[in-house]
Design a protein around this motif. Structure first.
Motif, mmCIF file in Angstrom:
data_model
loop_
_atom_site.group_PDB
_atom_site.id
_atom_site.type_symbol
_atom_site.label_atom_id
_atom_site.label_comp_id
_atom_site.label_asym_id
_atom_site.label_seq_id
_atom_site.Cartn_x
_atom_site.Cartn_y
_atom_site.Cartn_z
ATOM 1 N N PHE A 274 99.069 -9.295 -38.294
ATOM 2 C CA PHE A 274 99.679 -9.989 -37.163
ATOM 3 C C PHE A 274 99.307 -11.458 -37.316
ATOM 4 C CE2 PHE A 274 99.875 -11.776 -32.954
ATOM 5 C CZ PHE A 274 100.963 -11.158 -32.352
ATOM 6 N N VAL A 275 100.287 -12.351 -37.450
ATOM 7 C CA VAL A 275 100.015 -13.763 -37.731
ATOM 8 C C VAL A 275 100.220 -14.610 -36.477
ATOM 9 C CG1 VAL A 275 100.709 -15.797 -39.055
ATOM 10 C CG2 VAL A 275 100.599 -13.553 -40.170
ATOM 11 N N ILE A 276 99.213 -15.411 -36.158
ATOM 12 C CA ILE A 276 99.283 -16.377 -35.059
ATOM 13 C C ILE A 276 99.434 -17.765 -35.672
ATOM 14 C CG2 ILE A 276 98.059 -17.383 -33.096
ATOM 15 C CD1 ILE A 276 96.540 -14.746 -32.816
ATOM 16 N N ASP A 277 100.546 -18.417 -35.413
ATOM 17 C CA ASP A 277 100.823 -19.748 -35.950
ATOM 18 C C ASP A 277 100.318 -20.786 -34.948
ATOM 19 O OD1 ASP A 277 101.881 -22.170 -36.797
ATOM 20 O OD2 ASP A 277 103.751 -21.291 -37.499
ATOM 21 N N SER A 278 99.259 -21.508 -35.294
ATOM 22 C CA SER A 278 98.680 -22.470 -34.351
ATOM 23 C C SER A 278 99.641 -23.627 -34.075
ATOM 24 C CB SER A 278 97.351 -23.004 -34.890
ATOM 25 O OG SER A 278 97.546 -23.732 -36.084
ATOM 26 N N ASP A 279 100.491 -23.980 -35.049
ATOM 27 C CA ASP A 279 101.486 -25.030 -34.801
ATOM 28 C C ASP A 279 102.459 -24.595 -33.714
ATOM 29 O OD1 ASP A 279 100.466 -26.828 -36.607
ATOM 30 O OD2 ASP A 279 101.783 -26.238 -38.246
ATOM 31 N N HIS A 280 102.868 -23.319 -33.780
ATOM 32 C CA HIS A 280 103.763 -22.788 -32.754
ATOM 33 C C HIS A 280 103.080 -22.802 -31.384
ATOM 34 C CE1 HIS A 280 106.886 -20.369 -30.905
ATOM 35 N NE2 HIS A 280 105.976 -19.490 -30.513
ATOM 36 N N LEU A 281 101.805 -22.454 -31.353
ATOM 37 C CA LEU A 281 101.066 -22.500 -30.096
ATOM 38 C C LEU A 281 100.939 -23.937 -29.591
ATOM 39 C CD1 LEU A 281 98.155 -19.942 -30.666
ATOM 40 C CD2 LEU A 281 100.414 -19.561 -29.676
ATOM 41 N N GLY A 282 100.819 -24.886 -30.519
ATOM 42 C CA GLY A 282 100.760 -26.295 -30.127
ATOM 43 C C GLY A 282 102.034 -26.739 -29.438
ATOM 44 N N HIS A 283 103.183 -26.306 -29.971
ATOM 45 C CA HIS A 283 104.463 -26.641 -29.343
ATOM 46 C C HIS A 283 104.534 -26.061 -27.930
ATOM 47 C CE1 HIS A 283 106.514 -28.702 -32.610
ATOM 48 N NE2 HIS A 283 106.058 -27.781 -33.464
ATOM 49 N N ARG A 284 104.042 -24.828 -27.772
ATOM 50 C CA ARG A 284 104.023 -24.208 -26.442
ATOM 51 C C ARG A 284 103.123 -24.999 -25.493
ATOM 52 N NH1 ARG A 284 102.392 -18.083 -27.170
ATOM 53 N NH2 ARG A 284 101.917 -18.410 -24.953
ATOM 54 N N ASP A 332 90.303 -32.880 -27.259
ATOM 55 C CA ASP A 332 89.522 -32.272 -26.180
ATOM 56 C C ASP A 332 90.424 -31.584 -25.162
ATOM 57 O OD1 ASP A 332 87.140 -33.007 -27.276
ATOM 58 O OD2 ASP A 332 86.755 -34.692 -25.928
ATOM 59 N N ILE A 333 91.668 -32.073 -25.056
ATOM 60 C CA ILE A 333 92.638 -31.452 -24.148
ATOM 61 C C ILE A 333 93.312 -30.262 -24.804
ATOM 62 C CG2 ILE A 333 94.830 -31.787 -22.924
ATOM 63 C CD1 ILE A 333 94.054 -34.763 -22.632
ATOM 64 N N VAL A 334 93.803 -30.468 -26.042
ATOM 65 C CA VAL A 334 94.721 -29.511 -26.662
ATOM 66 C C VAL A 334 94.013 -28.342 -27.340
ATOM 67 C CG1 VAL A 334 96.554 -29.238 -28.375
ATOM 68 C CG2 VAL A 334 96.483 -31.278 -26.939
ATOM 69 N N TRP A 335 92.922 -28.584 -28.036
ATOM 70 C CA TRP A 335 92.294 -27.505 -28.806
ATOM 71 C C TRP A 335 91.824 -26.338 -27.931
ATOM 72 C CZ3 TRP A 335 89.030 -30.778 -32.829
ATOM 73 C CH2 TRP A 335 89.904 -31.234 -33.823
ATOM 74 N N PRO A 336 91.172 -26.573 -26.789
ATOM 75 C CA PRO A 336 90.795 -25.424 -25.957
ATOM 76 C C PRO A 336 92.012 -24.650 -25.434
ATOM 77 C CG PRO A 336 89.536 -27.368 -25.340
ATOM 78 C CD PRO A 336 90.618 -27.828 -26.252
ATOM 79 N N VAL A 337 93.105 -25.375 -25.154
ATOM 80 C CA VAL A 337 94.326 -24.718 -24.683
ATOM 81 C C VAL A 337 94.883 -23.802 -25.764
ATOM 82 C CG1 VAL A 337 96.739 -25.110 -24.047
ATOM 83 C CG2 VAL A 337 94.935 -26.493 -23.008
ATOM 84 N N ILE A 338 94.955 -24.301 -26.999
ATOM 85 C CA ILE A 338 95.481 -23.485 -28.100
ATOM 86 C C ILE A 338 94.584 -22.289 -28.356
ATOM 87 C CG2 ILE A 338 96.038 -23.467 -30.565
ATOM 88 C CD1 ILE A 338 96.883 -26.369 -30.333
ATOM 89 N N ALA A 339 93.269 -22.482 -28.249
ATOM 90 C CA ALA A 339 92.334 -21.367 -28.451
ATOM 91 C C ALA A 339 92.580 -20.269 -27.407
ATOM 92 C CB ALA A 339 90.892 -21.867 -28.353
#
Length: 454
Positions: A274-284, A332-339
Protein backbone atom coordinates in the motif's frame (compact mmCIF):
# COMPACT_ATOMS: atom_id res chain seq x y z
CA UNK A 1 47.93 15.86 -9.76
CA UNK A 2 46.89 14.08 -12.97
CA UNK A 3 48.28 10.59 -13.54
CA UNK A 4 48.47 10.31 -17.33
CA UNK A 5 50.01 12.53 -19.99
CA UNK A 6 47.43 11.60 -22.63
CA UNK A 7 44.03 9.98 -22.76
CA UNK A 8 41.11 9.07 -25.01
CA UNK A 9 37.60 10.04 -23.86
CA UNK A 10 34.85 8.03 -25.59
CA UNK A 11 31.43 9.71 -25.28
CA UNK A 12 28.57 7.25 -25.82
CA UNK A 13 25.54 9.02 -24.33
CA UNK A 14 22.96 10.48 -26.79
CA UNK A 15 23.80 14.15 -27.36
CA UNK A 16 20.53 15.48 -25.92
CA UNK A 17 21.36 13.86 -22.57
CA UNK A 18 25.12 14.40 -22.74
CA UNK A 19 25.25 18.21 -22.61
CA UNK A 20 24.35 18.53 -18.89
CA UNK A 21 26.84 15.77 -18.05
CA UNK A 22 29.72 17.36 -19.90
CA UNK A 23 31.09 19.64 -17.18
CA UNK A 24 31.62 16.88 -14.56
CA UNK A 25 32.95 14.50 -17.22
CA UNK A 26 35.61 17.01 -18.31
CA UNK A 27 36.44 17.78 -14.69
CA UNK A 28 36.99 14.07 -14.00
CA UNK A 29 39.10 13.70 -17.15
CA UNK A 30 41.20 16.70 -16.12
CA UNK A 31 42.02 14.96 -12.82
CA UNK A 32 43.47 11.98 -14.69
CA UNK A 33 45.04 13.51 -17.82
CA UNK A 34 47.44 16.44 -17.64
CA UNK A 35 48.25 17.15 -21.28
CA UNK A 36 46.49 15.75 -24.36
CA UNK A 37 42.87 14.58 -24.21
CA UNK A 38 41.44 13.08 -27.40
CA UNK A 39 37.65 12.93 -27.60
CA UNK A 40 35.84 10.34 -29.71
CA UNK A 41 32.16 11.16 -30.21
CA UNK A 42 30.15 7.95 -30.53
CA UNK A 43 26.56 8.45 -29.25
CA UNK A 44 24.73 5.18 -28.86
CA UNK A 45 27.79 2.93 -28.71
CA UNK A 46 27.22 0.00 -26.33
CA UNK A 47 30.04 -0.76 -23.91
CA UNK A 48 28.19 -3.66 -22.30
CA UNK A 49 29.01 -7.27 -23.05
CA UNK A 50 32.26 -8.99 -23.94
CA UNK A 51 32.36 -7.93 -27.62
CA UNK A 52 34.86 -5.27 -28.67
CA UNK A 53 32.88 -2.07 -29.43
CA UNK A 54 33.09 -0.92 -33.04
CA UNK A 55 33.20 2.70 -34.18
CA UNK A 56 30.48 3.88 -36.55
CA UNK A 57 29.98 7.07 -38.60
CA UNK A 58 28.20 10.05 -37.05
CA UNK A 59 26.37 12.45 -39.35
CA UNK A 60 27.54 16.06 -39.08
CA UNK A 61 24.17 17.52 -38.09
CA UNK A 62 23.74 20.98 -36.58
CA UNK A 63 23.27 19.24 -33.21
CA UNK A 64 26.66 17.54 -33.55
CA UNK A 65 28.39 20.75 -34.64
CA UNK A 66 26.81 22.71 -31.79
CA UNK A 67 27.89 20.03 -29.32
CA UNK A 68 31.49 20.16 -30.57
CA UNK A 69 31.52 23.93 -30.03
CA UNK A 70 29.98 23.41 -26.57
CA UNK A 71 32.63 20.82 -25.69
CA UNK A 72 35.52 23.08 -26.69
CA UNK A 73 33.99 25.95 -24.69
CA UNK A 74 33.70 23.71 -21.64
CA UNK A 75 37.25 22.46 -22.07
CA UNK A 76 38.50 26.04 -21.86
CA UNK A 77 38.00 25.82 -18.09
CA UNK A 78 40.81 23.25 -17.94
CA UNK A 79 43.69 25.21 -19.46
CA UNK A 80 46.27 22.47 -18.90
CA UNK A 81 44.35 20.14 -21.24
CA UNK A 82 45.01 20.11 -24.97
CA UNK A 83 41.59 18.83 -26.09
CA UNK A 84 41.37 17.35 -29.60
CA UNK A 85 38.05 16.06 -30.93
CA UNK A 86 38.63 13.25 -33.42
CA UNK A 87 36.72 13.87 -36.64
CA UNK A 88 37.44 10.63 -38.49
CA UNK A 89 33.92 9.31 -37.94
CA UNK A 90 32.14 12.70 -38.25
CA UNK A 91 30.91 12.69 -41.82
CA UNK A 92 28.71 14.84 -44.02
CA UNK A 93 25.68 13.17 -45.58
CA UNK A 94 27.41 12.87 -48.96
CA UNK A 95 30.32 11.02 -47.35
CA UNK A 96 28.19 8.89 -45.03
CA UNK A 97 29.84 5.53 -45.73
CA UNK A 98 30.62 2.67 -43.34
CA UNK A 99 33.99 2.92 -41.64
CA UNK A 100 36.48 0.18 -42.33
CA UNK A 101 36.84 -1.99 -39.20
CA UNK A 102 40.60 -2.07 -39.67
CA UNK A 103 41.04 1.68 -39.87
CA UNK A 104 43.13 3.06 -37.01
CA UNK A 105 43.85 6.72 -36.48
CA UNK A 106 47.49 7.51 -35.85
CA UNK A 107 47.74 9.94 -32.94
CA UNK A 108 50.66 12.20 -32.12
CA UNK A 109 50.32 11.29 -28.43
CA UNK A 110 49.03 7.70 -28.14
CA UNK A 111 46.53 7.65 -25.24
CA UNK A 112 47.78 6.10 -22.03
CA UNK A 113 44.28 5.76 -20.62
CA UNK A 114 40.79 5.36 -22.10
CA UNK A 115 37.95 7.16 -20.35
CA UNK A 116 34.22 7.00 -20.97
CA UNK A 117 30.93 8.49 -19.81
CA UNK A 118 29.52 4.98 -19.30
CA UNK A 119 27.85 4.18 -15.95
CA UNK A 120 29.87 6.08 -13.32
CA UNK A 121 30.36 9.45 -14.95
CA UNK A 122 32.47 11.20 -12.36
CA UNK A 123 35.16 8.52 -12.07
CA UNK A 124 34.18 7.73 -8.49
CA UNK A 125 33.59 4.31 -6.99
CA UNK A 126 30.35 2.55 -7.80
CA UNK A 127 27.80 2.99 -4.97
CA UNK A 128 30.24 4.99 -2.82
CA UNK A 129 27.55 5.35 -0.14
CA UNK A 130 28.05 1.64 0.64
CA UNK A 131 31.84 1.73 0.82
CA UNK A 132 33.14 0.02 3.93
CA UNK A 133 34.59 2.65 6.29
CA UNK A 134 38.38 3.02 6.04
CA UNK A 135 38.97 2.00 9.67
CA UNK A 136 37.07 -1.26 9.13
CA UNK A 137 39.00 -2.02 5.92
CA UNK A 138 42.29 -1.50 7.74
CA UNK A 139 41.17 -3.71 10.62
CA UNK A 140 40.11 -6.56 8.33
CA UNK A 141 43.27 -6.31 6.22
CA UNK A 142 45.50 -6.34 9.30
CA UNK A 143 43.66 -9.37 10.66
CA UNK A 144 44.11 -11.18 7.33
CA UNK A 145 47.85 -10.43 7.11
CA UNK A 146 48.50 -11.55 10.69
CA UNK A 147 46.54 -14.75 10.09
CA UNK A 148 48.45 -15.79 6.99
CA UNK A 149 51.91 -14.86 8.33
CA UNK A 150 52.23 -13.72 11.96
CA UNK A 151 55.89 -12.73 11.47
CA UNK A 152 55.07 -10.36 8.60
CA UNK A 153 55.96 -6.74 9.21
CA UNK A 154 53.71 -4.26 7.38
CA UNK A 155 52.58 -0.65 7.30
CA UNK A 156 49.16 0.44 6.02
CA UNK A 157 49.25 3.96 4.63
CA UNK A 158 46.19 5.86 3.30
CA UNK A 159 46.42 7.05 -0.31
CA UNK A 160 45.97 10.81 -0.33
CA UNK A 161 46.95 11.45 -3.97
CA UNK A 162 47.01 9.44 -7.25
CA UNK A 163 50.52 8.09 -6.60
CA UNK A 164 50.70 7.64 -2.85
CA UNK A 165 54.03 6.37 -1.46
CA UNK A 166 54.76 4.78 -4.86
CA UNK A 167 55.51 8.24 -6.21
CA UNK A 168 57.60 9.59 -3.35
CA UNK A 169 59.08 6.86 -1.11
CA UNK A 170 62.79 6.32 -2.04
CA UNK A 171 62.95 3.06 -0.05
CA UNK A 172 60.38 1.26 -2.24
CA UNK A 173 61.77 -1.29 -4.71
CA UNK A 174 58.77 -2.78 -6.51
CA UNK A 175 55.04 -2.29 -7.00
CA UNK A 176 52.35 -4.96 -7.32
CA UNK A 177 49.92 -4.18 -10.16
CA UNK A 178 47.19 -5.94 -12.12
CA UNK A 179 46.26 -5.85 -15.80
CA UNK A 180 44.02 -2.91 -14.96
CA UNK A 181 46.57 -0.91 -12.97
CA UNK A 182 49.72 -1.65 -14.98
CA UNK A 183 49.52 1.70 -16.80
CA UNK A 184 49.15 3.40 -13.43
CA UNK A 185 52.38 1.72 -12.32
CA UNK A 186 54.14 3.03 -15.43
CA UNK A 187 52.79 6.52 -14.68
CA UNK A 188 54.13 6.25 -11.12
CA UNK A 189 57.57 5.36 -12.52
CA UNK A 190 57.53 8.37 -14.86
CA UNK A 191 56.65 10.54 -11.89
CA UNK A 192 59.53 9.05 -9.87
CA UNK A 193 62.00 9.68 -12.69
CA UNK A 194 60.83 13.29 -12.95
CA UNK A 195 61.60 13.61 -9.24
CA UNK A 196 65.03 11.91 -9.41
CA UNK A 197 63.89 8.64 -7.85
CA UNK A 198 64.66 5.17 -9.15
CA UNK A 199 62.02 3.27 -11.10
CA UNK A 200 60.07 0.52 -9.33
CA UNK A 201 59.99 -3.04 -10.62
CA UNK A 202 56.37 -3.77 -11.61
CA UNK A 203 55.13 -7.17 -10.48
CA UNK A 204 51.92 -7.99 -12.34
CA UNK A 205 49.31 -10.33 -10.85
CA UNK A 206 46.21 -11.78 -12.46
CA UNK A 207 42.74 -10.80 -11.35
CA UNK A 208 40.50 -13.54 -9.99
CA UNK A 209 37.37 -14.08 -12.10
CA UNK A 210 33.99 -13.88 -10.42
CA UNK A 211 32.24 -16.96 -11.79
CA UNK A 212 28.85 -15.88 -10.40
CA UNK A 213 28.84 -12.27 -11.61
CA UNK A 214 25.66 -10.88 -13.14
CA UNK A 215 25.54 -9.17 -16.55
CA UNK A 216 25.69 -5.68 -14.99
CA UNK A 217 28.53 -6.63 -12.62
CA UNK A 218 32.28 -6.77 -13.17
CA UNK A 219 33.82 -10.04 -14.35
CA UNK A 220 36.51 -9.88 -11.67
CA UNK A 221 36.09 -10.42 -7.95
CA UNK A 222 35.68 -6.86 -6.72
CA UNK A 223 34.32 -4.70 -3.93
CA UNK A 224 32.03 -3.07 -6.50
CA UNK A 225 30.23 -6.39 -6.97
CA UNK A 226 30.05 -6.83 -3.20
CA UNK A 227 28.41 -3.42 -2.83
CA UNK A 228 25.91 -4.18 -5.58
CA UNK A 229 24.96 -7.38 -3.76
CA UNK A 230 24.20 -5.37 -0.62
CA UNK A 231 21.37 -3.65 -2.48
CA UNK A 232 18.02 -4.84 -1.18
CA UNK A 233 19.51 -6.46 1.93
CA UNK A 234 18.85 -5.39 5.51
CA UNK A 235 21.85 -3.35 6.72
CA UNK A 236 20.73 -2.73 10.33
CA UNK A 237 17.97 -4.00 12.64
CA UNK A 238 14.46 -2.62 12.00
CA UNK A 239 12.81 -0.16 14.38
CA UNK A 240 10.23 -1.36 16.87
CA UNK A 241 7.09 0.70 16.41
CA UNK A 242 4.41 -0.67 18.78
CA UNK A 243 2.42 2.57 18.36
CA UNK A 244 1.75 1.85 14.65
CA UNK A 245 -1.39 -0.02 13.54
CA UNK A 246 -1.21 -3.67 14.53
CA UNK A 247 -0.37 -6.04 11.69
CA UNK A 248 0.97 -3.27 9.44
CA UNK A 249 4.69 -3.05 8.58
CA UNK A 250 5.67 0.45 7.43
CA UNK A 251 8.52 1.30 5.06
CA UNK A 252 9.73 4.87 4.56
CA UNK A 253 11.04 5.24 1.00
CA UNK A 254 13.32 8.18 0.27
CA UNK A 255 16.10 9.34 -2.07
CA UNK A 256 17.55 12.46 -3.67
CA UNK A 257 15.64 14.16 -6.46
CA UNK A 258 15.97 12.20 -9.70
CA UNK A 259 16.91 8.96 -7.94
CA UNK A 260 13.93 7.01 -9.29
CA UNK A 261 12.27 6.75 -5.88
CA UNK A 262 8.72 7.01 -7.26
CA UNK A 263 9.37 4.27 -9.82
CA UNK A 264 10.56 2.01 -6.98
CA UNK A 265 7.35 2.84 -5.09
CA UNK A 266 5.28 1.74 -8.08
CA UNK A 267 7.22 -1.51 -8.33
CA UNK A 268 6.54 -2.17 -4.64
CA UNK A 269 2.88 -1.38 -5.22
CA UNK A 270 2.87 -3.97 -7.98
CA UNK A 271 4.16 -6.53 -5.48
CA UNK A 272 1.33 -5.80 -3.07
CA UNK A 273 2.38 -2.82 -0.94
CA UNK A 274 0.00 0.00 0.00
CA UNK A 275 1.76 3.19 -1.16
CA UNK A 276 1.29 6.59 0.48
CA UNK A 277 2.46 9.42 -1.79
CA UNK A 278 3.59 12.31 0.43
CA UNK A 279 3.41 14.73 -2.53
CA UNK A 280 -0.25 13.82 -2.96
CA UNK A 281 -0.81 14.39 0.75
CA UNK A 282 0.92 17.76 0.41
CA UNK A 283 -1.55 18.81 -2.29
CA UNK A 284 -4.41 17.79 0.02
CA UNK A 285 -2.88 19.78 2.86
CA UNK A 286 -2.53 22.93 0.72
CA UNK A 287 -6.02 22.72 -0.81
CA UNK A 288 -8.52 25.43 0.29
CA UNK A 289 -10.31 22.85 2.41
CA UNK A 290 -7.04 21.31 3.63
CA UNK A 291 -5.71 21.53 7.19
CA UNK A 292 -2.59 23.53 6.23
CA UNK A 293 -4.32 26.09 4.00
CA UNK A 294 -5.32 28.72 6.54
CA UNK A 295 -2.12 28.58 8.64
CA UNK A 296 0.02 28.94 5.47
CA UNK A 297 -2.00 31.91 4.17
CA UNK A 298 -1.81 33.59 7.58
CA UNK A 299 1.96 33.05 7.71
CA UNK A 300 2.81 34.14 4.14
CA UNK A 301 -0.01 36.48 3.10
CA UNK A 302 -2.74 36.42 0.48
CA UNK A 303 -0.33 37.38 -2.31
CA UNK A 304 0.66 33.69 -2.54
CA UNK A 305 -2.85 32.87 -3.80
CA UNK A 306 -4.17 32.45 -7.33
CA UNK A 307 -7.25 34.50 -8.21
CA UNK A 308 -9.41 31.47 -7.43
CA UNK A 309 -7.98 31.28 -3.91
CA UNK A 310 -5.73 28.26 -4.47
CA UNK A 311 -2.19 28.50 -3.08
CA UNK A 312 0.32 29.22 -5.85
CA UNK A 313 3.01 26.75 -4.82
CA UNK A 314 5.53 28.25 -7.26
CA UNK A 315 5.26 31.66 -5.60
CA UNK A 316 5.34 30.06 -2.16
CA UNK A 317 8.36 27.97 -3.17
CA UNK A 318 10.27 31.01 -4.44
CA UNK A 319 9.50 32.74 -1.14
CA UNK A 320 11.06 30.01 1.01
CA UNK A 321 13.76 28.51 -1.24
CA UNK A 322 17.18 29.48 0.07
CA UNK A 323 15.67 31.22 3.10
CA UNK A 324 16.11 28.94 6.11
CA UNK A 325 13.91 31.02 8.40
CA UNK A 326 10.98 31.13 5.97
CA UNK A 327 11.43 27.44 5.10
CA UNK A 328 11.25 26.48 8.77
CA UNK A 329 8.04 28.47 9.23
CA UNK A 330 6.51 26.56 6.30
CA UNK A 331 7.73 23.09 7.28
CA UNK A 332 6.68 23.59 10.92
CA UNK A 333 3.15 24.05 9.56
CA UNK A 334 3.04 21.47 6.78
CA UNK A 335 5.12 18.49 7.94
CA UNK A 336 3.02 17.66 11.04
CA UNK A 337 -0.14 17.94 8.91
CA UNK A 338 1.21 15.52 6.30
CA UNK A 339 2.34 13.12 9.04
CA UNK A 340 -1.21 13.10 10.45
CA UNK A 341 -2.67 12.46 6.99
CA UNK A 342 -0.17 9.61 6.53
CA UNK A 343 -1.35 8.00 9.77
CA UNK A 344 -4.92 8.16 8.46
CA UNK A 345 -3.74 6.46 5.25
CA UNK A 346 -2.17 3.69 7.34
CA UNK A 347 -5.57 2.98 8.87
CA UNK A 348 -6.99 2.74 5.37
CA UNK A 349 -4.23 0.24 4.46
CA UNK A 350 -5.24 -1.93 7.41
CA UNK A 351 -8.90 -1.70 6.35
CA UNK A 352 -7.91 -2.96 2.89
CA UNK A 353 -6.09 -5.93 4.45
CA UNK A 354 -2.57 -4.78 3.53
CA UNK A 355 0.37 -5.85 5.68
CA UNK A 356 3.04 -3.61 4.08
CA UNK A 357 2.72 0.16 3.73
CA UNK A 358 5.27 2.34 1.91
CA UNK A 359 5.51 6.09 2.56
CA UNK A 360 7.06 7.65 -0.55
CA UNK A 361 8.70 10.85 0.72
CA UNK A 362 11.78 12.72 -0.52
CA UNK A 363 11.98 14.67 2.77
CA UNK A 364 11.30 11.67 5.00
CA UNK A 365 14.35 12.11 7.23
CA UNK A 366 14.37 15.91 7.22
CA UNK A 367 10.74 15.84 8.41
CA UNK A 368 11.52 13.29 11.14
CA UNK A 369 9.07 10.76 9.71
CA UNK A 370 11.53 7.92 10.29
CA UNK A 371 9.92 7.86 13.72
CA UNK A 372 6.75 6.41 12.23
CA UNK A 373 8.28 3.64 10.07
CA UNK A 374 9.85 0.27 10.81
CA UNK A 375 12.49 0.63 8.10
CA UNK A 376 13.95 3.41 5.95
CA UNK A 377 14.68 2.43 2.35
CA UNK A 378 16.85 4.80 0.31
CA UNK A 379 17.31 4.93 -3.47
CA UNK A 380 20.80 6.11 -4.54
CA UNK A 381 22.37 7.17 -7.84
CA UNK A 382 25.45 9.29 -8.64
CA UNK A 383 24.78 13.03 -8.37
CA UNK A 384 25.81 13.55 -12.02
CA UNK A 385 23.12 11.09 -13.12
CA UNK A 386 20.58 12.80 -10.84
CA UNK A 387 21.39 16.17 -12.43
CA UNK A 388 20.97 14.70 -15.92
CA UNK A 389 17.58 13.21 -15.03
CA UNK A 390 16.31 16.41 -13.39
CA UNK A 391 17.36 18.50 -16.41
CA UNK A 392 15.69 16.03 -18.78
CA UNK A 393 12.53 15.57 -16.69
CA UNK A 394 11.88 19.09 -15.41
CA UNK A 395 13.53 21.24 -18.07
CA UNK A 396 15.81 22.94 -15.54
CA UNK A 397 19.31 24.18 -16.20
CA UNK A 398 22.19 22.13 -14.84
CA UNK A 399 22.89 24.84 -12.25
CA UNK A 400 19.25 24.83 -11.09
CA UNK A 401 19.28 21.03 -10.83
CA UNK A 402 22.45 21.09 -8.75
CA UNK A 403 20.96 23.80 -6.53
CA UNK A 404 17.92 21.59 -5.91
CA UNK A 405 20.15 18.70 -4.86
CA UNK A 406 22.23 20.92 -2.58
CA UNK A 407 19.06 21.88 -0.68
CA UNK A 408 18.47 18.21 0.18
CA UNK A 409 20.32 15.68 2.31
CA UNK A 410 23.05 13.90 0.34
CA UNK A 411 22.80 10.27 -0.67
CA UNK A 412 25.45 9.41 1.92
CA UNK A 413 23.51 11.16 4.71
CA UNK A 414 20.38 9.24 3.73
CA UNK A 415 22.16 5.88 3.57
CA UNK A 416 23.74 6.44 6.98
CA UNK A 417 20.22 6.35 8.46
CA UNK A 418 18.79 3.62 6.22
CA UNK A 419 17.97 -0.03 6.68
CA UNK A 420 17.85 -0.98 2.99
CA UNK A 421 19.49 0.65 -0.04
CA UNK A 422 18.35 0.37 -3.66
CA UNK A 423 19.55 1.89 -6.93
CA UNK A 424 18.01 2.58 -10.35
CA UNK A 425 21.38 3.00 -12.04
CA UNK A 426 20.97 0.03 -14.37
CA UNK A 427 18.41 -1.23 -16.85
CA UNK A 428 14.73 -1.48 -15.71
CA UNK A 429 14.80 -5.29 -15.52
CA UNK A 430 17.80 -5.10 -13.15
CA UNK A 431 15.91 -2.64 -10.96
CA UNK A 432 12.89 -4.96 -10.95
CA UNK A 433 14.99 -7.95 -9.84
CA UNK A 434 16.55 -5.80 -7.13
CA UNK A 435 13.13 -4.69 -5.81
CA UNK A 436 11.82 -8.26 -5.88
CA UNK A 437 14.86 -9.39 -3.89
CA UNK A 438 14.24 -6.65 -1.29
CA UNK A 439 10.53 -7.54 -1.16
CA UNK A 440 11.15 -11.26 -0.67
CA UNK A 441 13.65 -10.62 2.11
CA UNK A 442 11.15 -8.25 3.70
CA UNK A 443 8.44 -10.92 3.64
CA UNK A 444 10.76 -13.27 5.54
CA UNK A 445 11.40 -10.58 8.17
CA UNK A 446 7.70 -9.82 8.55
CA UNK A 447 6.88 -13.49 9.07
CA UNK A 448 9.16 -13.44 12.12
CA UNK A 449 7.79 -10.16 13.50
CA UNK A 450 5.24 -10.65 16.32
CA UNK A 451 3.39 -7.46 15.38
CA UNK A 452 2.87 -8.68 11.82
CA UNK A 453 1.30 -11.92 13.09
CA UNK A 454 -1.28 -10.18 15.29
Amino acid sequence: MAVFQSGLLVLTTPLASLAPRLAPILTSAARLVNHTLYVHLQPGMSLEGPAQPQSSPVQATFEVLDFIAHLYAGANLHRHLDVRILLTNIQTKSAFLPLLPSSVQNLAHPPEVVLTDFQTLDGSKLLPELLQPYAERVEHLSEFLVDIKPSLTFDIIPLLDPYGPAGSDPSLEFLVVSEETYRGGMAANRFRLENDLEELALYQIQLVKDESHEQHEEEKVSSSNSRQRLLGKLLRPPNKRPELPSGLYVIGLTGISGSGKSSIAQRLKGLGAFVIDSDHLGHRAYAPSGPAYQPVVEAFGTDILHKDGIINRKILGSRVFGNKKQMKILTDIVWPVIAKLAREEMDLAVAEGKDVCVIDAAMLLEAGWQNMVHEVWTVVIPETEAVRRIVERDGLTEAAAQSRLQSQMSGQQLVDQSHVVLSTLWEPHVTQLQVEKAWNLLQKRISKTPQARD
